[in-house]
Design an enzyme around this catalytic site. Sequence first.
Site, PDB file in Angstrom:
ATOM      1  N   HIS A 158      -0.261  11.186  -2.444  1.00  0.00           N
ATOM      2  CA  HIS A 158      -1.514  11.567  -1.508  1.00  0.00           C
ATOM      3  C   HIS A 158      -2.644  12.047  -1.507  1.00  0.00           C
ATOM      4  CE1 HIS A 158      -4.907  10.120   1.775  1.00  0.00           C
ATOM      5  NE2 HIS A 158      -4.792   8.121   0.921  1.00  0.00           N
TER       6      HIS A 158
ATOM      7  N   HIS B 201       0.697  -1.623   0.099  1.00  0.00           N
ATOM      8  CA  HIS B 201      -0.007   0.122   0.133  1.00  0.00           C
ATOM      9  C   HIS B 201       0.866   1.172   0.035  1.00  0.00           C
ATOM     10  CE1 HIS B 201      -2.705   3.033   2.133  1.00  0.00           C
ATOM     11  NE2 HIS B 201      -3.606   2.298   0.603  1.00  0.00           N
TER      12      HIS B 201
HETATM   13  O1  G3P Z   1      -6.676   1.830  -2.919  1.00  0.00           O
HETATM   14  C1  G3P Z   1      -6.713   1.542  -1.732  1.00  0.00           C
HETATM   15  C2  G3P Z   1      -6.504   2.681  -0.766  1.00  0.00           C
HETATM   16  O2  G3P Z   1      -5.641   3.243  -0.647  1.00  0.00           O
HETATM   17  C3  G3P Z   1      -7.426   3.994  -0.860  1.00  0.00           C
HETATM   18  O3  G3P Z   1      -7.042   4.149   0.018  1.00  0.00           O
HETATM   19  O4  G3P Z   1      -6.983   6.927   0.907  1.00  0.00           O
HETATM   20  O5  G3P Z   1      -5.074   4.946   1.515  1.00  0.00           O
HETATM   21  O6  G3P Z   1      -5.549   5.891  -0.800  1.00  0.00           O
HETATM   22  P1  G3P Z   1      -6.080   5.650   1.070  1.00  0.00           P
HETATM   23 MG    MG Z   2      -4.819   4.324  -2.408  1.00  0.00          MG
END
Ligand code: G3P
Ligand code: MG
Length: 239
Positions: free
Chosen positions: A51, A9
């Site tokens: 992000h 992630h």
């Molecule tokens: O794509 C899964 C996850 O990354 C979505 O939430 O806020 O971590 O980008 P976020």
């Molecule tokens: Mg994400």
Amino acid sequence: MIANRLIAHRGCAQLAPENTLGAMRLTQRLGIDWVEIDANLVGDGTVVIFHDDELSRLSKDQGRLMSLTYADLAHVDVGSHFSAEYSAERIPTLDEMLVFLSQHQFGLNLEIKRYEHFSAEQIVEPSIRALEQNWQAFDRLIISSFDTEILQLIQQRKPEWPLGQLWEALPDNWQSIAESLGAVSIHLDYSQLTTDQARAIKQAGYDLYVYTVNDPNAAKCLFEMGVDGIFTDNPTLFD
Ligand code: G3P
Ligand code: MG
């Protein structure tokens, strides 16, 4: 084998500065070959991997991405907040990141962000231009977004590209949205997923991915429920 069901992630956000090339290198050293990264828009139309809609959480600088140009961002240190060893990390452009990931045989989940300061078209057009160069180089590719309009635009322009619809919680009309997009996968917040929902998603033929799982016990339950893969900040938790 659990490793092929782990998606780093933001490129292992607990272990390296998120969404940086350094994080991708670390991910590769850990033997994880599938990453999720966040595409976001800068004021001059450049798509970058970042992000947030502003800089302060991840750097000493401040400012909203949409009020800056890529030239403004080029010096911004997005590694030192994590540790001094990463002080050379800068915000990658989507183009740079795609070249790196495709050259290193990663699978890619590109999540396209949509903040209120820009339209779906504004981020979709340059993202398509970037991906057109090398989307076929990825063994595994999913383009996802919380924003259904973004996915609709991509579907219209590139019907062959695999799409994943992101939600926090599964809405009642999930299946009609997924069908209309021709989506291949559904991506959800794991803490809101029920066993019945997981079963329905799998029975309808979709891949199911959940975020952000940093707890091995939770992962075990999720895989038993039929989840295909988990987004995790720390793949070493699952050795
Ligand atoms: O794509 C899964 C996850 O990354 C979505 O939430 O806020 O971590 O980008 P976020
Ligand atoms: Mg994400």
